[in-house]
Motif scaffolding. Structure first.
Motif, mmCIF file in Angstrom:
data_model
loop_
_atom_site.group_PDB
_atom_site.id
_atom_site.type_symbol
_atom_site.label_atom_id
_atom_site.label_comp_id
_atom_site.label_asym_id
_atom_site.label_seq_id
_atom_site.Cartn_x
_atom_site.Cartn_y
_atom_site.Cartn_z
ATOM 1 N N UNK A 197 15.717 48.565 29.814
ATOM 2 C CA UNK A 197 16.282 49.689 30.569
ATOM 3 C C UNK A 197 17.664 50.059 30.049
ATOM 4 N N UNK A 198 18.541 49.072 29.951
ATOM 5 C CA UNK A 198 19.912 49.360 29.508
ATOM 6 C C UNK A 198 19.923 49.674 28.007
ATOM 7 N N UNK A 239 18.323 53.110 27.110
ATOM 8 C CA UNK A 239 19.140 54.213 27.617
ATOM 9 C C UNK A 239 20.365 54.408 26.731
ATOM 10 N N UNK A 240 21.057 53.311 26.426
ATOM 11 C CA UNK A 240 22.250 53.410 25.577
ATOM 12 C C UNK A 240 21.868 53.909 24.184
ATOM 13 N N UNK A 246 21.071 57.732 24.274
ATOM 14 C CA UNK A 246 22.246 58.577 24.443
ATOM 15 C C UNK A 246 23.219 58.437 23.277
ATOM 16 N N UNK A 265 38.878 59.850 20.983
ATOM 17 C CA UNK A 265 38.512 58.633 21.706
ATOM 18 C C UNK A 265 39.566 57.556 21.475
ATOM 19 N N UNK A 276 39.415 54.250 22.724
ATOM 20 C CA UNK A 276 38.918 52.905 22.569
ATOM 21 C C UNK A 276 37.404 52.938 22.433
ATOM 22 N N UNK A 291 33.454 52.195 22.995
ATOM 23 C CA UNK A 291 32.585 51.831 24.105
ATOM 24 C C UNK A 291 31.217 51.523 23.501
ATOM 25 N N UNK A 295 28.659 53.227 23.566
ATOM 26 C CA UNK A 295 28.028 54.412 22.987
ATOM 27 C C UNK A 295 28.522 54.700 21.577
ATOM 28 N N UNK A 296 29.644 54.077 21.178
ATOM 29 C CA UNK A 296 30.238 54.428 19.886
ATOM 30 C C UNK A 296 30.049 53.329 18.859
ATOM 31 N N UNK A 304 23.827 50.363 35.826
ATOM 32 C CA UNK A 304 24.568 49.902 34.644
ATOM 33 C C UNK A 304 24.262 50.793 33.442
ATOM 34 N N UNK A 305 22.993 51.199 33.306
ATOM 35 C CA UNK A 305 22.627 52.077 32.192
ATOM 36 C C UNK A 305 23.365 53.411 32.306
ATOM 37 N N UNK A 352 26.967 52.872 31.420
ATOM 38 C CA UNK A 352 27.152 52.714 29.969
ATOM 39 C C UNK A 352 27.158 54.069 29.271
ATOM 40 N N UNK A 353 26.307 54.965 29.739
ATOM 41 C CA UNK A 353 26.224 56.292 29.118
ATOM 42 C C UNK A 353 27.472 57.119 29.426
ATOM 43 N N UNK A 381 30.479 56.053 30.253
ATOM 44 C CA UNK A 381 31.756 55.389 29.981
ATOM 45 C C UNK A 381 32.331 55.840 28.627
ATOM 46 N N UNK A 382 32.647 57.127 28.526
ATOM 47 C CA UNK A 382 33.322 57.646 27.334
ATOM 48 C C UNK A 382 34.430 58.592 27.801
ATOM 49 N N UNK A 383 35.489 58.728 27.021
ATOM 50 C CA UNK A 383 36.570 59.649 27.412
ATOM 51 C C UNK A 383 36.062 61.072 27.635
ATOM 52 N N UNK A 384 35.011 61.468 26.877
ATOM 53 C CA UNK A 384 34.492 62.819 27.055
ATOM 54 C C UNK A 384 33.950 63.006 28.470
ATOM 55 N N UNK A 433 35.650 47.027 29.646
ATOM 56 C CA UNK A 433 36.278 48.340 29.821
ATOM 57 C C UNK A 433 37.788 48.309 29.752
#
Lengths: 124, 207
Positions: free
Chosen positions: A95-96, A99-100, A103, A117, A119, A121, A123-124, B46-47, B50-51, B53-56, B206
């Motif tokens: 699931x996590x 999803x990550x 995206x 940006x 820092x 995360x 996603x990066x 949490x998912x 996670x998605x 959690x970005x400055x944008x 974070x």
């Protein structure tokens, strides 16, 4: 599953409780979280290494809770709880993780601005 | 070998009065399966976190490193683990048939749980007072929903404890009360498990 018991306090799930085990669970979890806090406050690791180390400490803390607090094992009284947890853990990860991953792909293909940006995360 | 009737239209999966069943085992396993599905709810949150959690997704508002404090979070971690340990010790007193010890452990767990929730609500109220409520950005929405969902679980657990504080002196340690106390132990422990994940992911990674 355990059989029938006329005295509910004789049930295996009642008998498995022990003060020393619970106190050991408390101490080990606090110690692992304390170690993760120290690593976090030092800020002297690369992000990837930091995430792996803190993630490892979290895994140990969760394992400690599963064994010492929940009392999960392969005894007759606990086997089905252990099995159902083991079968469910991949669902958490899928699931996590998916999803990550989805995206992250979307972010890289559609977003233009990445220089602001501050820092990293997941996603990066 | 004992005779077993073939399964048919009248087959019952569970019969409350059947001696071969352990009511406590059936109830705790059923509740455990509910908790695993509840854990999937948190996994989805949490998912989403996670998605977002970005400055944008912070849309000019604060990001995690500006609103969380790992040291404060560590105190909350100690409080919730102490609460869980107190409840667990209450079940050890139950094992020994000690009603007053069981109730004392539950009361201590309740007080510590209330302190934990108060900490969390204080943080959220401070953020909202600064104009950084859950409608400020996608990131803050995910943050508030994650923390509030956990807090709601804690409040439900606290209400359950209050009910048990009435049922223990009234009914004693009968089969139903013991099963409920065991399920509540799992539920309360589950809140600490979720919090460890929140603390590691939101408060540490974070920060």
């Amino acid at each position: 599953m355990a059989g029938s018991h006329s005295d509910p306090l004789a049930h295996p799930e009642v008998r498995m409780g022990g003060a020393l085990r619970y106190i050991a669970g408390f101490i080990s979890t606090v110690a692992l979280m304390g170690a993760a806090l120290i690593v976090t406050m030092r800020h002297d690791m690369a992000y990837q290494s930091y995430v792996e180390l803190v993630g490892g400490l979290a895994f140990l803390a969760l394992l400690s809770q599963a064994v010492l607090y929940y009392g999960l094992d392969i005894s007759k009284a606990q086997i089905w709880k252990s099995v159902s947890l083991i079968l469910t853990v991949p669902l958490f990860i899928i699931t996590v993780g998916l999803t990550v991953w989805m995206f992250q792909s979307l972010d890289h293909r559609t977003m233009l601005i990445t220089t602001t940006f501050q820092q990293p995360t997941l996603l990066q | 070998m004992a005779h077993q009737a073939a399964p048919g239209a009248n087959t019952r999966l569970f019969h409350p009065g059947y001696e071969g069943h352990s009511q406590i085992s059936a109830r705790t396993l059923g509740f455990w399966l509910y908790m695993l599905s509840d854990a999937l709810l948190f996994t989805a949150l949490f998912a989403a976190y996670a998605v977002l959690d970005t400055p944008m997704n912070a849309a000019g508002g604060p990001i995690a490193s500006q609103i969380v404090n790992p040291v404060e979070g560590f105190w909350q971690t100690i409080i919730i683990l102490a609460s869980v340990t107190s409840y667990s010790l209450a079940t050890v007193a139950m094992k020994n048939g000690n009603r007053s010890g069981t109730m004392l452990g539950i009361v201590v767990a309740l007080v510590l749980g209330a302190a934990f929730v108060a900490f969390g609500f204080n943080d959220l109220a401070s953020l909202a007072a600064q104009g950084n409520g859950m409608d400020r950005s996608g990131y803050l929405s995910a943050y508030f929903v994650l923390i509030l969902t956990h807090a709601l679980h804690m409040i439900f657990g606290a209400l359950w404890m209050l009910v048990m504080l009435v049922q223990i002196p009234r009914y004693g340690f009968n089969e139903m009360v013991v099963a409920r106390l065991l399920n509540l132990r799992m539920f309360w422990q589950f809140q600490a498990t979720v919090w460890v994940c929140v603390y590691i992911y939101v408060y540490m990674i974070g920060a």
